[in-house]
Enzyme design. Sequence first.
Site, mmCIF file in Angstrom:
data_model
loop_
_atom_site.group_PDB
_atom_site.id
_atom_site.type_symbol
_atom_site.label_atom_id
_atom_site.label_comp_id
_atom_site.label_asym_id
_atom_site.label_seq_id
_atom_site.Cartn_x
_atom_site.Cartn_y
_atom_site.Cartn_z
ATOM 1 N N GLY A 253 2.992 5.619 -7.065
ATOM 2 C CA GLY A 253 2.986 4.236 -6.426
ATOM 3 C C GLY A 253 4.228 3.775 -6.545
ATOM 4 O O GLY A 253 4.902 3.047 -5.857
ATOM 5 N N ASN B 141 -3.890 -5.951 -9.028
ATOM 6 C CA ASN B 141 -4.345 -4.920 -10.119
ATOM 7 C C ASN B 141 -5.066 -5.546 -11.372
ATOM 8 O O ASN B 141 -5.988 -5.032 -11.955
ATOM 9 C CB ASN B 141 -3.091 -3.956 -10.853
ATOM 10 C CG ASN B 141 -2.053 -4.823 -11.145
ATOM 11 O OD1 ASN B 141 -1.546 -5.569 -10.237
ATOM 12 N ND2 ASN B 141 -1.371 -4.632 -12.256
ATOM 13 N N ALA C 92 -2.512 8.683 -5.645
ATOM 14 C CA ALA C 92 -3.660 9.218 -5.854
ATOM 15 C C ALA C 92 -4.519 9.169 -7.158
ATOM 16 O O ALA C 92 -5.738 9.063 -6.913
ATOM 17 C CB ALA C 92 -3.430 10.865 -5.575
ATOM 18 N N HIS C 93 -3.879 8.791 -8.148
ATOM 19 C CA HIS C 93 -4.815 8.717 -9.377
ATOM 20 C C HIS C 93 -5.686 7.552 -9.447
ATOM 21 O O HIS C 93 -6.336 7.505 -10.693
ATOM 22 C CB HIS C 93 -3.925 8.889 -10.613
ATOM 23 C CG HIS C 93 -3.044 7.473 -11.049
ATOM 24 N ND1 HIS C 93 -3.539 6.891 -12.134
ATOM 25 C CD2 HIS C 93 -1.945 7.124 -10.217
ATOM 26 C CE1 HIS C 93 -2.611 5.920 -12.308
ATOM 27 N NE2 HIS C 93 -1.823 5.927 -11.197
ATOM 28 N N CYS D 8 0.451 -10.048 -26.529
ATOM 29 C CA CYS D 8 0.284 -9.167 -27.711
ATOM 30 C C CYS D 8 0.263 -7.488 -27.313
ATOM 31 O O CYS D 8 0.440 -6.787 -28.062
ATOM 32 C CB CYS D 8 -0.644 -9.440 -28.721
ATOM 33 S SG CYS D 8 -0.353 -11.143 -29.201
#
Lengths: 124, 389
Positions: free
Chosen positions: B74, B152, B197-198, B320
């Site tokens: 991507g 995301n 794809a993943h 962190c």
Amino acid sequence: MALYSEKVMEHFKNPQNMGKIEGADGVGKVGNVICGDVMYIYIKVKDNVIEDIKFETFGCAAAIATSSMMTELAKGKTLDEAEKITRDDVANELGGLPPLKVHCSNLAADALHDAIKDYRSKSK
Amino acid sequence: MSPMDRVYFDHAATTPVREEVLEAMQPYFSEKYGNASSLHSFGQEAREALETSRATVAKLIGANPEEVIFTGSGTESNNTILKGTAFHKKKGHIITSAIEHPCVLNVCKWLETRGFDVTYLPVNNEGIVSPGDFANAFRNDTIIASVMTANNEIGSIQPIEELQKIASEKGVPFHTDAVQGFGKIPLARTDALTVSAHKLYGPKGVGVLCTKGIDFDPLLHGGGHETGRRSGTENVAGAVGFARAAELAFAEMGKEAKRQTALRDQLIDGLLAIDRTHLNGPREKRLPNNVNVWFEFIEGEALVLMLDGEGIAASTGSACSQKELKASHALLALGLEAHQAHGSLRMTIGRPTTEKEVDYALEKIPPVVQRLRKMSPFKKEYAGFGGEK
């Protein structure tokens, strides 16, 4: 390789001397919530020896582990000895820290020194 | 409940390869290993698999096969369309959003150092771009606009169809990074699209870039593969795996979206039942698999590591946990303060996630949160906690 050493994870999972001392003789407060970690260190002093020490920490695993490690190093030491505990001592005792996390060990030593300074200024 | 070994709540990071996908890929490693550019039969059987895969993916997108190229990720697809368009136009203005994945944001920042202008559109407190802001951002020299389909980190879904319509009216190509949305929600047709794809139970190392009527320079020059748009020997097994994974994801999309939405809501409600816990991102216009909350008084990296100790895999936008020690840009773009982003926890469910696993997480998380709060100095005013009053 794992992110943290076994020793760090051990202290993170089972932190020693966690909590607050009511009526502490010295309190050290370091860190900044904006950049991440905040540590409060409480010490109880008798005959110039750190008889008891506790911490409260808002921060990552490294910050919690270094807080715990530092309290173990300082407990039972005279104030003069405890003042000599350096940033490196804390990190070394933990078997090292990832480069990005070294500032956490700085924070723990700084908080201890801050608490001792607070005690000395009060007992003058 | 008996303790579970490990439960995976990080499907936005990556997903396991499905058995059906692995099976489809298997022949293309040692048996049908030909180079798809070779003229002989070894090459031709590989070529056929590659083109069949391309056609499958194109059909699912609603595109023509020649609009689809396979890439290595991507990240590569996003780099290709943005840098490729910029290099082709040589100068101009780019529109994107403040909450894009780093593989869009950092490309834009780099292009700024090369003389391009970039507008980073803000988002509202639910992480959604305003079509009005988008329309107002266009200039005479705008060369491309790129807004992600779904975020995301917080799962917010953008009004892509509307944005595409506006861009079309302005005569500017519109690209969307659909890595998190593809195969999970129905997609609007756009001028350009990035997929990986993943994230949908396919292999790592395979991406797709689908473009229609956009001239762009290739990122990789070489033997002229993918009709000159992406050189490098084709990853045939990867393409086959992509196509199979996408086919399965689309076939199950409606059913899975419904099932995962129910699990998502159960998880959100369960987490919000913990005192002083807040939802990040929208409640409704949200990916079916995304949960993101922040807990007062605690830090996310410590939380994630402690949950890992309970066998629960999740992630955080805490500074962190980042390589640059900066809190998640997406969470900050919502208007969260740095310390609020520090306390964030992202849990993303997937096909394998069961109700039992959600129950397990909801049983294990509250005591871990309490344990970390007990260590925190910031609980003075926190009366709901059993420790200090």
